[in-house]
Motif scaffolding. Structure first.
Motif, PDB file in Angstrom:
ATOM      1  N   THR A 217       0.844  -1.189   0.000  1.00  0.00           N
ATOM      2  CA  THR A 217       0.000   0.000   0.000  1.00  0.00           C
ATOM      3  C   THR A 217       0.883   1.244   0.000  1.00  0.00           C
ATOM      4  O   THR A 217       2.093   1.170   0.225  1.00  0.00           O
ATOM      5  N   THR A 218       0.271   2.397  -0.232  1.00  0.00           N
ATOM      6  CA  THR A 218       1.029   3.642  -0.192  1.00  0.00           C
ATOM      7  C   THR A 218       1.642   3.870   1.179  1.00  0.00           C
ATOM      8  O   THR A 218       2.786   4.309   1.306  1.00  0.00           O
ATOM      9  N   GLY A 219       0.890   3.544   2.221  1.00  0.00           N
ATOM     10  CA  GLY A 219       1.408   3.698   3.580  1.00  0.00           C
ATOM     11  C   GLY A 219       2.598   2.791   3.847  1.00  0.00           C
ATOM     12  O   GLY A 219       3.570   3.207   4.489  1.00  0.00           O
ATOM     13  N   GLU A 220       2.542   1.547   3.360  1.00  0.00           N
ATOM     14  CA  GLU A 220       3.664   0.625   3.561  1.00  0.00           C
ATOM     15  C   GLU A 220       4.907   1.101   2.818  1.00  0.00           C
ATOM     16  O   GLU A 220       6.026   0.992   3.332  1.00  0.00           O
ATOM     17  N   ARG A 221       4.705   1.639   1.625  1.00  0.00           N
ATOM     18  CA  ARG A 221       5.852   2.185   0.902  1.00  0.00           C
ATOM     19  C   ARG A 221       6.468   3.357   1.655  1.00  0.00           C
ATOM     20  O   ARG A 221       7.693   3.516   1.721  1.00  0.00           O
ATOM     21  N   SER A 222       5.620   4.181   2.246  1.00  0.00           N
ATOM     22  CA  SER A 222       6.120   5.316   3.020  1.00  0.00           C
ATOM     23  C   SER A 222       6.945   4.856   4.217  1.00  0.00           C
ATOM     24  O   SER A 222       7.964   5.461   4.548  1.00  0.00           O
ATOM     25  N   TRP A 223       6.517   3.787   4.848  1.00  0.00           N
ATOM     26  CA  TRP A 223       7.225   3.324   6.040  1.00  0.00           C
ATOM     27  C   TRP A 223       8.588   2.740   5.705  1.00  0.00           C
ATOM     28  O   TRP A 223       9.507   2.790   6.532  1.00  0.00           O
ATOM     29  N   ILE A 224       8.763   2.213   4.510  1.00  0.00           N
ATOM     30  CA  ILE A 224      10.095   1.742   4.114  1.00  0.00           C
ATOM     31  C   ILE A 224      11.087   2.897   4.139  1.00  0.00           C
ATOM     32  O   ILE A 224      12.226   2.766   4.600  1.00  0.00           O
ATOM     33  N   VAL A 225      10.638   4.051   3.657  1.00  0.00           N
ATOM     34  CA  VAL A 225      11.484   5.241   3.683  1.00  0.00           C
ATOM     35  C   VAL A 225      11.591   5.795   5.098  1.00  0.00           C
ATOM     36  O   VAL A 225      12.677   6.107   5.590  1.00  0.00           O
ATOM     37  N   THR A 226      10.460   5.889   5.771  1.00  0.00           N
ATOM     38  CA  THR A 226      10.414   6.565   7.067  1.00  0.00           C
ATOM     39  C   THR A 226      11.227   5.842   8.126  1.00  0.00           C
ATOM     40  O   THR A 226      11.933   6.474   8.926  1.00  0.00           O
ATOM     41  N   VAL A 227      11.165   4.521   8.160  1.00  0.00           N
ATOM     42  CA  VAL A 227      11.883   3.793   9.204  1.00  0.00           C
ATOM     43  C   VAL A 227      13.391   3.984   9.045  1.00  0.00           C
ATOM     44  O   VAL A 227      14.132   4.039  10.035  1.00  0.00           O
ATOM     45  N   GLY A 228      13.848   4.124   7.795  1.00  0.00           N
ATOM     46  CA  GLY A 228      15.262   4.419   7.578  1.00  0.00           C
ATOM     47  C   GLY A 228      15.648   5.773   8.139  1.00  0.00           C
ATOM     48  O   GLY A 228      16.714   5.943   8.729  1.00  0.00           O
ATOM     49  N   PHE A 229      14.753   6.752   7.988  1.00  0.00           N
ATOM     50  CA  PHE A 229      15.044   8.084   8.499  1.00  0.00           C
ATOM     51  C   PHE A 229      14.924   8.161  10.019  1.00  0.00           C
ATOM     52  O   PHE A 229      15.573   8.996  10.648  1.00  0.00           O
ATOM     53  N   ILE A 230      14.093   7.322  10.599  1.00  0.00           N
ATOM     54  CA  ILE A 230      14.079   7.237  12.066  1.00  0.00           C
ATOM     55  C   ILE A 230      15.457   6.789  12.554  1.00  0.00           C
ATOM     56  O   ILE A 230      16.018   7.347  13.501  1.00  0.00           O
ATOM     57  N   GLY A 231      15.997   5.767  11.888  1.00  0.00           N
ATOM     58  CA  GLY A 231      17.341   5.318  12.229  1.00  0.00           C
ATOM     59  C   GLY A 231      18.376   6.408  12.009  1.00  0.00           C
ATOM     60  O   GLY A 231      19.298   6.588  12.814  1.00  0.00           O
ATOM     61  N   MET A 232      18.227   7.180  10.923  1.00  0.00           N
ATOM     62  CA  MET A 232      19.186   8.241  10.627  1.00  0.00           C
ATOM     63  C   MET A 232      19.128   9.353  11.665  1.00  0.00           C
ATOM     64  O   MET A 232      20.160   9.937  12.035  1.00  0.00           O
ATOM     65  N   ALA A 233      17.930   9.674  12.158  1.00  0.00           N
ATOM     66  CA  ALA A 233      17.798  10.706  13.191  1.00  0.00           C
ATOM     67  C   ALA A 233      18.515  10.278  14.462  1.00  0.00           C
ATOM     68  O   ALA A 233      19.248  11.064  15.084  1.00  0.00           O
ATOM     69  N   ILE A 234      18.309   9.024  14.850  1.00  0.00           N
ATOM     70  CA  ILE A 234      18.984   8.508  16.044  1.00  0.00           C
ATOM     71  C   ILE A 234      20.488   8.419  15.796  1.00  0.00           C
ATOM     72  O   ILE A 234      21.301   8.823  16.637  1.00  0.00           O
ATOM     73  N   GLY A 235      20.848   7.887  14.637  1.00  0.00           N
ATOM     74  CA  GLY A 235      22.263   7.705  14.325  1.00  0.00           C
ATOM     75  C   GLY A 235      23.030   9.004  14.276  1.00  0.00           C
ATOM     76  O   GLY A 235      24.160   9.091  14.779  1.00  0.00           O
ATOM     77  N   ALA A 236      22.452  10.067  13.686  1.00  0.00           N
ATOM     78  CA  ALA A 236      23.142  11.357  13.597  1.00  0.00           C
ATOM     79  C   ALA A 236      23.407  11.929  14.974  1.00  0.00           C
ATOM     80  O   ALA A 236      24.510  12.411  15.274  1.00  0.00           O
ATOM     81  N   THR A 237      22.395  11.880  15.838  1.00  0.00           N
ATOM     82  CA  THR A 237      22.539  12.457  17.173  1.00  0.00           C
ATOM     83  C   THR A 237      23.541  11.673  18.006  1.00  0.00           C
ATOM     84  O   THR A 237      24.451  12.244  18.620  1.00  0.00           O
ATOM     85  N   VAL A 238      23.388  10.357  18.022  1.00  0.00           N
ATOM     86  CA  VAL A 238      24.286   9.519  18.819  1.00  0.00           C
ATOM     87  C   VAL A 238      25.677   9.484  18.204  1.00  0.00           C
ATOM     88  O   VAL A 238      26.688   9.515  18.921  1.00  0.00           O
ATOM     89  N   GLY A 239      25.741   9.427  16.877  1.00  0.00           N
ATOM     90  CA  GLY A 239      27.041   9.366  16.207  1.00  0.00           C
ATOM     91  C   GLY A 239      27.890  10.583  16.474  1.00  0.00           C
ATOM     92  O   GLY A 239      29.108  10.487  16.679  1.00  0.00           O
ATOM     93  N   GLY A 240      27.275  11.771  16.479  1.00  0.00           N
ATOM     94  CA  GLY A 240      28.029  12.978  16.791  1.00  0.00           C
ATOM     95  C   GLY A 240      28.592  12.953  18.202  1.00  0.00           C
ATOM     96  O   GLY A 240      29.745  13.338  18.436  1.00  0.00           O
ATOM     97  N   TRP A 241      27.786  12.495  19.143  1.00  0.00           N
ATOM     98  CA  TRP A 241      28.250  12.379  20.536  1.00  0.00           C
ATOM     99  C   TRP A 241      29.381  11.359  20.642  1.00  0.00           C
ATOM    100  O   TRP A 241      30.381  11.595  21.329  1.00  0.00           O
ATOM    101  N   LEU A 242      29.235  10.227  19.966  1.00  0.00           N
ATOM    102  CA  LEU A 242      30.285   9.205  19.994  1.00  0.00           C
ATOM    103  C   LEU A 242      31.576   9.719  19.366  1.00  0.00           C
ATOM    104  O   LEU A 242      32.673   9.392  19.833  1.00  0.00           O
ATOM    105  N   ALA A 243      31.449  10.536  18.312  1.00  0.00           N
ATOM    106  CA  ALA A 243      32.646  11.071  17.660  1.00  0.00           C
ATOM    107  C   ALA A 243      33.404  12.010  18.589  1.00  0.00           C
ATOM    108  O   ALA A 243      34.639  12.077  18.546  1.00  0.00           O
ATOM    109  N   ASP A 244      32.689  12.771  19.421  1.00  0.00           N
ATOM    110  CA  ASP A 244      33.356  13.621  20.408  1.00  0.00           C
ATOM    111  C   ASP A 244      34.003  12.792  21.509  1.00  0.00           C
ATOM    112  O   ASP A 244      34.987  13.223  22.120  1.00  0.00           O
ATOM    113  N   ARG A 245      33.501  11.614  21.743  1.00  0.00           N
ATOM    114  CA  ARG A 245      34.014  10.768  22.830  1.00  0.00           C
ATOM    115  C   ARG A 245      35.103   9.802  22.370  1.00  0.00           C
ATOM    116  O   ARG A 245      36.116   9.621  23.045  1.00  0.00           O
TER     117      ARG A 245
END
Length: 446
Positions: free
Chosen positions: A57-85
């Motif tokens: 469905t259109t919603g399922e296609r959207s979630w394929i993209v969205t779940v990746g960006f959820i990971g990217m939001a977490i990864g960017a924030t945590v990754g920056g902190w880890l890089a400082d550490r």
């Protein structure tokens, strides 16, 4: 009797000419960046095929993209902190390994649930990589061309997106397993992680901040040797004799009095750019199919539009040093707003390609200027965290955009309304750019 003070390591790095060692840093980091873009771009082509094979469905296609960006939001924030550490280079290499393995594994799944889980893991690695890589290059670049080198790093994104478009055009539509072969190529970053870990230098500024002065000195001397520059006289410890080692100060908060204005500005810019870029470019192939073009034609149009990213980066690389980061960023954002509005009005093949190419040109020029200025507005102690937090906040927009687009389309909004909203987001981002300090020609704050 006065003596000339010995320059700091940051000053020594900043005063150097461009050398082959900088080229190795740029190409080494840029290749990882391109592989990141290849993964992000490829999923827009894979979705078109999976929608048919898995009856999504259109919603399922959207979630394929969205779940990746959820990971990217977490990864960017945590990754920056880890890089400082833990260091820029170590985190950079780890991110490549994580998303490379997860992308390769996603080629083997047979259903949506497992695919979504792996896309989340892919997002964690992708999100963490980008702010960390740009911070590393920024901290090791000569001051007079620092912005240009970071824009050049960002231009590797266009190469990766073009590669994704080529794979999407020639591999993904070819047979029922074409999408699997396309994703299998995503294993390349996992192998390339070894090159990053053992082939790139660590940030001298970060090493110095952690009290690892001899390692920091070796990094700086490596660049000086490449430039044919004699280092300062050394003491018995192998470090410059006439300069006191800096004493690390407490890390300021991103919302402290001295940083809150720039943090607000950079967060707003990141949010607007992410919302418009991912809302538009991840849906362009599907939107073109919905307008009546077949899959192959739609992919071909997307490939042509993607090629316009390269000259956009090239112009941004010139302007960030000639005009400054802030003015260049605002200019390209306003150009993106105009192009987005015209794309929403386009109906013929010619107008789609022209407006889409203009959007691609301006939007990626804005991305280049944004990555140039983001790490420069923060001191070393929070540079990775600041860049990562801004990117993480921006990823919230990339989560929202793929969900908002199909809702607007299903409720009769059409392409005109969707791209009018993108236009407004670009205008707000352009205004927010003027909350940022101009950093052209300034040494990084350590």
């Amino acid at each position: 009797m006065s003596t000339t003070p010995t320059p700091s390591r940051a000053e020594r790095l900043g005063a150097l000419p461009y050398t082959r060692r900088h080229t190795r840093l740029l190409v080494g980091s840029g290749t990882g960046w391109a592989l990141d873009a290849m993964d992000v771009g490829l999923i827009s082509f894979v979705i078109v095929v999976l929608a048919d094979q898995w009856d999504l469905t259109t919603g399922e296609r959207s979630w394929i993209v969205t779940v990746g960006f959820i990971g990217m939001a977490i990864g960017a924030t945590v990754g920056g902190w880890l890089a400082d550490r833990f260091g820029r280079r170590a985190v950079f290499a780890t991110t490549l390994l994580v998303y490379g393995l997860a992308t390769g594994a996603s080629a083997l799944v047979g259903g949506l649930a497992a695919f979504l889980v792996l896309r989340l893991v892919v997002g964690l690695g992708l999100g963490a990589e980008l702010p960390v890589a740009s911070t590393l290059v920024s901290e090791l670049s000569p001051t007079r061309i620092r912005g240009r080198l970071v824009v050049a790093l960002e231009s590797f994104w266009a190469l990766g997106w073009i590669l994704a478009a080529v794979i999407g055009f020639y591999v993904v539509p070819r047979g029922d397993d074409g999408w699997r072969w396309g994703l299998a190529l995503g294993l390349v970053p996992a192998v390339y992680a070894l090159v990053v870990r053992f082939g790139l230098p660590e940030s001298a500024a970060w090493l110095e901040r952690r009290g690892r002065h001899e390692e920091a000195e070796r990094v700086v001397r490596g660049f000086e040797e490449s430039a044919g520059v004699d280092p300062p006289p050394t003491s018995t410890k192998g470090v410059p004799a006439a300069v006191a080692e800096p004493v690390p100060q407490a890390a300021p908060g991103l919302w402290s009095r001295g940083l809150r204005r720039r943090t607000l500005g950079i967060w707003l810019v990141w949010f607007g750019v992410n919302f418009s870029y991912y809302g538009a470019f991840l849906w362009i192939p599907s939107l073109l199919v919905a307008r009546g073009h077949d899959v192959t034609t739609s992919f071909g149009y997307t490939l042509v539009i993607t090629l316009a990213q390269l000259p956009g980066y090239a112009l941004a690389a010139v302007l960030v040093e000639a005009w400054g980061r802030r003015s260049t960023l605002a200019l390209f954002l306003l150009g993106s707003a105009v192009a987005a509005w015209f794309f929403g009005q386009s109906d013929s093949a010619a107008s789609i390609i022209v407006a889409g190419s203009a959007l691609s040109f301006c939007n990626l020029g804005a991305w280049g200027a944004l990555y140039a200025i983001t790490p420069e507005i923060y001191p070393t102690a929070v540079r990775g965290s600041g860049a990562g937090a801004a990117a993480g906040f921006g990823r919230l927009a990339s989560i929202a955009a793929p969900l908002v687009v199909p809702v607007l389309l299903e409720r009769g909004g059409g392409d005109v309304l969707v791209f009018t909203i993108f236009t407004a987001a670009f205008v707000v981002a352009a205004a927010a750019a003027f909350l940022l300090p101009e950093t052209r020609g300034r040494a990084l704050d350590t």
